[in-house]
Design a protein around this motif. Structure first.
Motif, mmCIF file in Angstrom:
data_model
loop_
_atom_site.group_PDB
_atom_site.id
_atom_site.type_symbol
_atom_site.label_atom_id
_atom_site.label_comp_id
_atom_site.label_asym_id
_atom_site.label_seq_id
_atom_site.Cartn_x
_atom_site.Cartn_y
_atom_site.Cartn_z
ATOM 1 N N ILE A 157 0.839 -1.209 0.000
ATOM 2 C CA ILE A 157 0.000 0.000 0.000
ATOM 3 C C ILE A 157 0.875 1.260 0.000
ATOM 4 O O ILE A 157 0.604 2.230 -0.715
ATOM 5 C CB ILE A 157 -0.944 -0.015 1.203
ATOM 6 C CG1 ILE A 157 -1.973 -1.149 1.049
ATOM 7 C CG2 ILE A 157 -1.657 1.321 1.351
ATOM 8 C CD1 ILE A 157 -2.814 -1.381 2.275
ATOM 9 N N ALA A 158 1.956 1.233 0.799
ATOM 10 C CA ALA A 158 2.862 2.383 0.837
ATOM 11 C C ALA A 158 3.517 2.610 -0.523
ATOM 12 O O ALA A 158 3.667 3.755 -0.970
ATOM 13 C CB ALA A 158 3.934 2.168 1.905
ATOM 14 N N SER A 159 3.885 1.537 -1.204
ATOM 15 C CA SER A 159 4.497 1.665 -2.523
ATOM 16 C C SER A 159 3.506 2.231 -3.539
ATOM 17 O O SER A 159 3.872 3.038 -4.395
ATOM 18 C CB SER A 159 5.012 0.299 -2.996
ATOM 19 O OG SER A 159 6.020 -0.182 -2.129
ATOM 20 N N LEU A 160 2.242 1.794 -3.440
ATOM 21 C CA LEU A 160 1.222 2.290 -4.361
ATOM 22 C C LEU A 160 0.984 3.786 -4.171
ATOM 23 O O LEU A 160 0.793 4.529 -5.143
ATOM 24 C CB LEU A 160 -0.093 1.530 -4.142
ATOM 25 C CG LEU A 160 -0.206 0.130 -4.745
ATOM 26 C CD1 LEU A 160 -1.498 -0.522 -4.296
ATOM 27 C CD2 LEU A 160 -0.148 0.194 -6.266
ATOM 28 N N LEU A 161 0.985 4.237 -2.910
ATOM 29 C CA LEU A 161 0.678 5.636 -2.626
ATOM 30 C C LEU A 161 1.903 6.538 -2.744
ATOM 31 O O LEU A 161 1.764 7.755 -2.904
ATOM 32 C CB LEU A 161 0.094 5.767 -1.216
ATOM 33 C CG LEU A 161 -1.221 5.036 -0.954
ATOM 34 C CD1 LEU A 161 -1.633 5.208 0.510
ATOM 35 C CD2 LEU A 161 -2.317 5.543 -1.878
ATOM 36 N N GLY A 162 3.102 5.944 -2.662
ATOM 37 C CA GLY A 162 4.319 6.748 -2.605
ATOM 38 C C GLY A 162 4.568 7.589 -3.839
ATOM 39 O O GLY A 162 4.882 8.792 -3.733
ATOM 40 N N ALA A 163 4.451 6.974 -5.045
ATOM 41 C CA ALA A 163 4.728 7.718 -6.274
ATOM 42 C C ALA A 163 3.743 8.875 -6.472
ATOM 43 O O ALA A 163 4.168 10.012 -6.753
ATOM 44 C CB ALA A 163 4.710 6.772 -7.475
ATOM 45 N N GLN A 271 -2.364 -6.555 -10.170
ATOM 46 C CA GLN A 271 -1.337 -7.320 -9.452
ATOM 47 C C GLN A 271 -1.231 -6.851 -8.002
ATOM 48 O O GLN A 271 -1.145 -7.662 -7.076
ATOM 49 C CB GLN A 271 0.010 -7.154 -10.170
ATOM 50 C CG GLN A 271 1.125 -8.018 -9.608
ATOM 51 C CD GLN A 271 1.999 -7.272 -8.619
ATOM 52 O OE1 GLN A 271 1.860 -6.060 -8.450
ATOM 53 N NE2 GLN A 271 2.880 -7.991 -7.961
ATOM 54 N N SER A 272 -1.249 -5.546 -7.791
ATOM 55 C CA SER A 272 -1.166 -5.015 -6.426
ATOM 56 C C SER A 272 -2.392 -5.405 -5.608
ATOM 57 O O SER A 272 -2.272 -5.774 -4.429
ATOM 58 C CB SER A 272 -1.032 -3.485 -6.472
ATOM 59 O OG SER A 272 0.161 -3.101 -7.122
ATOM 60 N N VAL A 273 -3.571 -5.338 -6.227
ATOM 61 C CA VAL A 273 -4.793 -5.714 -5.523
ATOM 62 C C VAL A 273 -4.750 -7.177 -5.099
ATOM 63 O O VAL A 273 -5.084 -7.527 -3.955
ATOM 64 C CB VAL A 273 -6.032 -5.450 -6.408
ATOM 65 C CG1 VAL A 273 -7.277 -6.109 -5.811
ATOM 66 C CG2 VAL A 273 -6.254 -3.957 -6.567
ATOM 67 N N GLY A 274 -4.336 -8.061 -6.022
ATOM 68 C CA GLY A 274 -4.251 -9.479 -5.694
ATOM 69 C C GLY A 274 -3.310 -9.745 -4.539
ATOM 70 O O GLY A 274 -3.605 -10.543 -3.634
#
Length: 410
Positions: A157-163, A271-274
């Motif tokens: 989750i942090a990686s998804l929100l970081g960018a 992929q992130s959701v899975g």
């Protein structure tokens, strides 16, 4: 997926994870969010100087991290993971503040970006093995699968929100603003580390042994141990043929099919959701009782997803395949992590985490180049098909390995 998980007791009766672990996890995930924003900001600033400097900045992070990883693991086992993390966070807090001041006054000269990248890579070499071993020091072995699954979900989750966060901060305040925010997250982790102490005493490596001898001893243990050896091989296979599917091959497949960037983003998001969903399920319900089998099954499932992405006739099928890839990746990660941590002698926790990270880095580095050449010489579909075959083969090897197949959780 849920039917395969261990359900010996209802989720409601499972004891909660220790509060010290939850506090530590919240602090480190906040720091990871700041780091992700900083990586975006550094890349954006470097891209203004051209592709050569952008590549140099990435190399300045990855090279010292790779070269010093095993030494970093030996240092963590000798002096204690918590102490290493406190030093690392202190260095990065200072570096982030200095970056904010210098970039505010001078802008983003190339030398500044390279120096910051070298500092990040060097600190990572010591910090990553230490933080990877902390769950074992904060929770009991029986809770490790759930603890690591929660850690993985938070990291994803942090990686998804970081960018996106980095993009907003760069637009609003430039690199100096991102650096201030990143320094704030390091301050949070420092406070957490000072307040949180490991709940489980872990034996340190002998002070009579040199750091170089400690490095060699860690490698020797991994090569000889009947559980760690195949676990490292499966990790290398996953890093080399599973991780590049979304980061490297997914955009190439989208272009090959004429789908555009939006479709590639949807597959990556799937992929992130899975991965997050499976991680949360394991956090809630626990891992499979045969933890080695769970890791191998995850690879086999991911291989099916890769095959679906490779041959997808329409975007919807590719997105579904991406979800399956993420679910298989999450299944593998939620089982291989606690498998390794519970199989390591307490004196080798940081060293084995360093070796795991090094194996992944080297496998990913080599596979990215090979798969890129294969995609150019043939097609991205063929390269993705090779990945599906290799990941499936690794899963079958894991299922055939008696030490892994017979290994029970805890």
């Amino acid at each position: 997926m849920a039917s395969q998980l261990d359900t010996d007791s209802p989720a409601s009766t499972r004891p909660a994870l220790p509060r010290t672990y939850l506090v530590w996890l919240a602090g480190t995930r906040a720091s990871l969010l700041g780091d992700a924003a900083m990586y975006f900001a550094l890349g954006w600033a470097a891209s203004a100087h051209g592709g050569v400097l952008a590549a140099l900045v990435l190399t300045a992070i990855n090279l010292p991290r790779t070269v010093l990883l095993l030494l970093g693991g030996a240092v963590g086992d000798r002096f204690g993971a918590r102490r290493v993390m406190i030093v690392g966070d202190s260095v990065m807090f200072t570096a982030a503040l200095l970056l904010a001041i210098v970039s505010f006054r001078l802008g983003t000269p190339s030398w500044l970006l390279v120096v910051v990248a070298v500092v990040i890579g060097t600190v990572d070499a010591f910090y990553l093995p230490a933080t990877g071993s902390m769950p074992r020091r904060l929770v009991g072995k029986e809770h490790l699968p759930r603890a690591l699954a929660m850690r993985q979900a938070g990291g994803q989750i942090a990686s998804l929100l970081g960018a996106p966060l980095g993009g907003v901060l760069v637009a609003a305040a430039g690199l100096s603003g991102v650096a201030v925010v990143d320094a704030g997250t390091f301050a949070v982790v420092l406070v957490v580390l000072v307040c949180v102490r490991p709940a489980f005493d872990v034996e340190r490596s002998s002070r009579e042994e040199s750091l170089l001898a400690g490095v060699v001893d860690g490698v020797r243990l991994a090569v000889k141990d009947p559980v760690l050896r195949p676990a490292l091989l499966l990790t290398a296979a996953a890093a080399g043929f599973l991780l590049p599917v979304v980061s490297l091959l997914n955009p190439l497949l989208a272009r090959e099919h004429g789908w555009g960037a939006g479709a590639a983003a949807l597959v990556a998001g799937g992929q992130s959701v899975g991965m997050v969903v499976v991680s949360l399920v394991v956090t809630r319900r626990g891992a499979m009782s045969r933890i080695g089998t769970g890791a191998a099954v995850g690879l086999c499932g991911a291989a099916l997803g890769i095959a679906a992405v490779a041959i997808a006739p329409v975007t919807g099928v590719a997105v579904a395949g991406g979800i399956v890839v993420g679910a298989g990746s999450g299944m593998f990660a939620c089982h291989i992590g606690p498998l390794v941590l519970t199989s390591i002698p307490e004196t080798h926790l940081s060293r084995m985490q360093a070796l795991l990270t090094l194996v992944q880095s080297l496998a990913l580095l080599g596979a990215n180049n090979v798969l890129g050449v294969l995609a150019d010489a043939e097609t991205a579909t063929i390269a993705a098909t090779v990945c599906a075959v290799m990941v499936c083969g690794a899963g079958i090897v894991g299922l055939a390995s008696k030490p892994l197949r017979r290994l029970h959780r805890g």
